[in-house]
Scaffold this active site. Structure first.
Site, mmCIF file in Angstrom:
data_model
loop_
_atom_site.group_PDB
_atom_site.id
_atom_site.type_symbol
_atom_site.label_atom_id
_atom_site.label_comp_id
_atom_site.label_asym_id
_atom_site.label_seq_id
_atom_site.Cartn_x
_atom_site.Cartn_y
_atom_site.Cartn_z
ATOM 1 N N CYS A 146 15.811 -59.249 31.819
ATOM 2 C CA CYS A 146 15.943 -59.002 30.383
ATOM 3 C C CYS A 146 15.592 -57.566 29.995
ATOM 4 O O CYS A 146 16.002 -57.093 28.937
ATOM 5 C CB CYS A 146 15.052 -59.969 29.613
ATOM 6 N N GLY A 147 14.829 -56.877 30.820
ATOM 7 C CA GLY A 147 14.465 -55.493 30.510
ATOM 8 C C GLY A 147 15.522 -54.480 30.893
ATOM 9 O O GLY A 147 15.404 -53.300 30.552
#
Length: 362
Positions: A146-147
């Site tokens: 997700c980063g």
């Protein structure tokens, strides 16, 4: 130092499924739970603040068993299809650009993904489908989860400082549906099915004045970045790689990390950039989930309006891992944001990590 985000394009998969339909599919699959326990667990679908999500496969696909080889073959094919769609829209997006940007002008392609594997990496497949130059630089980034969208933007920011007047294409491609494991009856897998969707997005970045001066409206200019990784936190988020593919690692402690890791990171980032929190116009935050966004609002004591598009993207698309933050950015860029205001791009990912970028709207 600067890196202007001049345009964004989206590759939205064809199969849109209502959250209520996904809930019914999961109810059919997770038969090992008692009816009472399953009904209790399924409330996560009702409380997720998600109305629908998009997938590269239809509903029936989830009811069948698939080998890792089959899943990954679908990943390679669909990643090409929807990445090209996002790229084409990004370089020809009349919402943001007065003139189309030729593929031949791109100097670096950054490809971010964590939901499938390919060697050669996916940007090579895309180069063979569009007239990119043969000497274009390549930067595949895998495993950032997700980063990855925010981290990709940060890497490009630093690359542009060493390579002025360059044009860079960032592609984030996450096909989370293809990682679903039908026989994984853990609660974390059930929760994952309530949150994750498929999505692809592309962004054009440059510090070439001839490009960003033709922008249609105020555009975000990255001025500072910051990364933080909490040691010994691999258990919070990520994949376990099994014979059947990627098995989700998704801890219920993630919202609590917002109130510790993310809070401290935001505080130090504002101090280091000499920016007061009240001067931040908006938070372009990756919406990991409803509870994550609520924890952000509570931690900073901010109104929902400052993080509005994160909620809206979550509602219409779910969590698309790395691509989600570009979907949120796209919505803020379509607004007429006042000039000389500031925003923060934010994403949390495996590691456990936090990535922050300060942007000025110019």
């Amino acid at each position: 130092m600067s890196a202007y985000i001049c345009s964004v394009g989206l590759g939205i998969p064809n199969h849109s499924i209502k959250q209520s339909n996904v809930k019914n599919i999961v109810k059919e699959i997770f038969q090992s739970y008692s009816e009472r326990e399953l009904e209790r667990l399924l409330t996560v679908f009702d409380h997720a603040e998600i109305e629908e999500r998009q997938f590269v496969v239809n509903e029936d696909w989830f009811l069948k068993q698939h080998r890792f080889e089959e899943k990954n073959e679908e990943y390679v094919n669909s990643a090409q299809q929807y990445s090209l769609l996002a790229i084409d829209q990004c370089l020809n997006n009349s919402d943001f650009l007065k003139e189309r940007i030729p593929y031949e002008d791109i100097d670096l392609i950054v490809y971010v993904s964590s939901t499938g594997i390919s060697t050669p990496s996916m940007e090579v497949h895309l180069m063979n489908r569009r007239p990119f130059r043969e000497d274009v630089k390549r930067m595949p980034l895998w495993g950032l989860g997700c980063g990855g969208g925010a981290i990709g933007l940060s890497h490009i920011f630093h690359w542009l400082q060493a390579n002025p007047n360059s044009k860079v294409l960032l592609i984030c491609c996450e096909l989370c549906s293809l990682t679903f494991q039908k026989d994984d009856m853990r609660k974390s897998n059930l929760v994952g099915t309530a949150l994750f969707g498929d999505g692809v997005a592309a962004a054009l970045l440059t510090n070439d004045e001839s490009v960003y001066r033709q922008a249609m409206r105020p555009i975000p200019n990255i001025t500072e970045t910051s990364s933080k990784t909490k040691k010994n936190s691999e258990h919070i988020m990520g994949w376990n790689v099994t014979d059947n593919g990627f098995e989700v690692v998704f801890s219920k402690s993630i919202p609590a990390q917002v109130k510790t890791v993310w809070k401290d990171h935001i505080k130090s980032f504002l101090e280091n950039t000499n920016v007061a929190q009240e001067d931040i116009y908006s938070f372009i935050a990756h919406p990991g989930g409803k509870k994550v966004l609520e924890a952000m609002e509570e931690t900073l004591s901010i109104s929902r309006s400052k993080i509005y598009h994160s909620h809206e993207v979550l509602r219409r698309h779910g969590n698309m891992s790395s691509a989600t933050v570009l979907y949120v950015l796209n919505e803020w860029m379509k607004e007429t944001v006042p000039k000389q205001t500031k925003s923060i791009i934010s994403a949390l990912g495996p590691g456990f990590s936090s990535e922050l970028l300060m942007i000025d709207w110019e």
